[in-house]
Design an enzyme around this catalytic site. Sequence first.
Site, PDB file in Angstrom:
ATOM      1  N   GLU A  41       0.853  -1.190   0.000  1.00 53.67           N
ATOM      2  CA  GLU A  41       0.000   0.000   0.000  1.00 53.67           C
ATOM      3  C   GLU A  41       0.891   1.243   0.000  1.00 53.67           C
ATOM      4  OE1 GLU A  41      -1.861   0.621   3.839  1.00 53.67           O
ATOM      5  OE2 GLU A  41      -3.526   1.719   2.958  1.00 53.67           O
ATOM      6  N   LYS A 113      -9.507   1.629  -1.927  1.00 51.12           N
ATOM      7  CA  LYS A 113      -9.721   1.154  -0.547  1.00 51.12           C
ATOM      8  C   LYS A 113     -11.083   1.592  -0.003  1.00 51.12           C
ATOM      9  CE  LYS A 113      -7.111   1.165   3.842  1.00 51.12           C
ATOM     10  NZ  LYS A 113      -5.994   1.838   4.557  1.00 51.12           N
ATOM     11  N   CYS A 155      -4.996  -3.293   2.911  1.00 49.22           N
ATOM     12  CA  CYS A 155      -4.632  -3.067   4.320  1.00 49.22           C
ATOM     13  C   CYS A 155      -5.792  -3.250   5.299  1.00 49.22           C
ATOM     14  CB  CYS A 155      -3.986  -1.697   4.439  1.00 49.22           C
ATOM     15  SG  CYS A 155      -3.047  -1.453   5.968  1.00 49.22           S
TER      16      CYS A 155
HETATM   17  O1  LIG Z   1      -0.976   6.747   4.965  1.00 49.46           O
HETATM   18  C1  LIG Z   1      -0.866   6.407   3.783  1.00 49.46           C
HETATM   19  O2  LIG Z   1      -0.565   7.187   2.871  1.00 49.46           O
HETATM   20  C2  LIG Z   1      -1.111   4.969   3.443  1.00 49.46           C
HETATM   21  N1  LIG Z   1      -2.118   4.376   4.245  1.00 49.46           N
HETATM   22  C3  LIG Z   1      -1.900   3.675   5.350  1.00 49.46           C
HETATM   23  O3  LIG Z   1      -0.771   3.490   5.785  1.00 49.46           O
HETATM   24  C4  LIG Z   1      -3.111   3.098   6.025  1.00 49.46           C
HETATM   25  C5  LIG Z   1      -3.930   4.228   6.617  1.00 49.46           C
HETATM   26  S1  LIG Z   1      -3.086   5.169   7.839  1.00 49.46           S
HETATM   27  N2  LIG Z   1      -2.730   2.130   7.033  1.00 49.46           N
HETATM   28  C6  LIG Z   1      -3.591   1.192   7.456  1.00 49.46           C
HETATM   29  O4  LIG Z   1      -4.706   1.028   6.972  1.00 49.46           O
HETATM   30  C7  LIG Z   1      -3.038   0.300   8.588  1.00 49.46           C
HETATM   31  C8  LIG Z   1      -4.048  -0.679   9.128  1.00 49.46           C
HETATM   32  C9  LIG Z   1      -3.577  -1.328  10.363  1.00 49.46           C
HETATM   33  O5  LIG Z   1      -2.459  -1.151  10.824  1.00 49.46           O
HETATM   34  C10 LIG Z   1      -4.518  -2.222  11.088  1.00 49.46           C
HETATM   35  O6  LIG Z   1      -5.599  -2.563  10.568  1.00 49.46           O
HETATM   36  O7  LIG Z   1      -4.156  -2.617  12.194  1.00 49.46           O
END
Ligand SMILES: O=C(O)CNC(=O)[C@H](CS)NC(=O)CCC(=O)C(=O)O
Length: 275
Positions: A41, A113, A155
Amino acid sequence: MTLIAVGQLTSTASMAHNLRQCQVLVKKAVQAGAKALFLPEATDYIGSSPEETVALVKLVPSSEFVTGLREEARREKLPIHVGVHEPGLDSNKVKNTVLWINDQGEIAHRYQKIHLFDVDIKNGPVLKESRSVERGSQIQPPFETPFGKVGSTICFDIRFPEISLALKRMGADIITYPSAFTVPTGKAHWEILLRARAIETQSYVVAAAQVGRHNEKRVSYGHSMIVDPWGVVLADLGDNSQEPEIATAEIDHELLKKVRTEVPLNRRTDVYPEI
Ligand SMILES: O=C(O)CNC(=O)[C@H](CS)NC(=O)CCC(=O)C(=O)O
């Protein structure tokens, strides 16, 4: 049998740097004989604030990152599955998407997503993805590849088994979870969630993940994995972030057939709704 690769890296806010890391991963995947490369991702960049995430976004046709990867895919005849950001409908937001770049360098599939990661964990990470990201509202039917039908999710979507069940029902043999998991949630849940999704869908699970420190605020868990339809972890890249790394595994359609035949999962949709 077809060999595929997952790639693991530490994306930063520099798309040029991240592209160079991906070029290393492409080289390693080609040397290993892999027929496809799955990247995490947000491989294009990880911003250090919602504002930076929005400020960095590029339309796909003008993104040097995506153009660079498309060139790699075409030159090496290596399809690449990669998580990126794209401009949102609202100019204050972005989309968190995954692209399938085929071996001619064309974008042949795209998924946005659906579930956004808004959490506030005591003594742990506080992340509000919805401040910078617009959520998608469609499960995309799996796409054809020479090694089977691939269904994409991203994710945090992994915590919602409805998507993988729907993808399986639509014919998926392989389900992908490009990710950037946090360290505490990764330690507690990552492998269990991946294995559960593989076991309950009787499909391969391919989960490329970000690893290590992106900026002063963000660290990712790593442990990119490939899991087989019986739930066996075929590859695990651990948490070393010294250099971009790949792991490979074979996709075996005989095993898919065997697991699905030996343990038939006949759903009781007269008792609960079909997903
Ligand atoms: O920020 C960006 O640009 C890319 N996106 C991410 O890294 C995303 C949103 S902050 N991360 C997750 O969804 C982690 C999920 C997770 O760690 C869980 O389900 O426990």
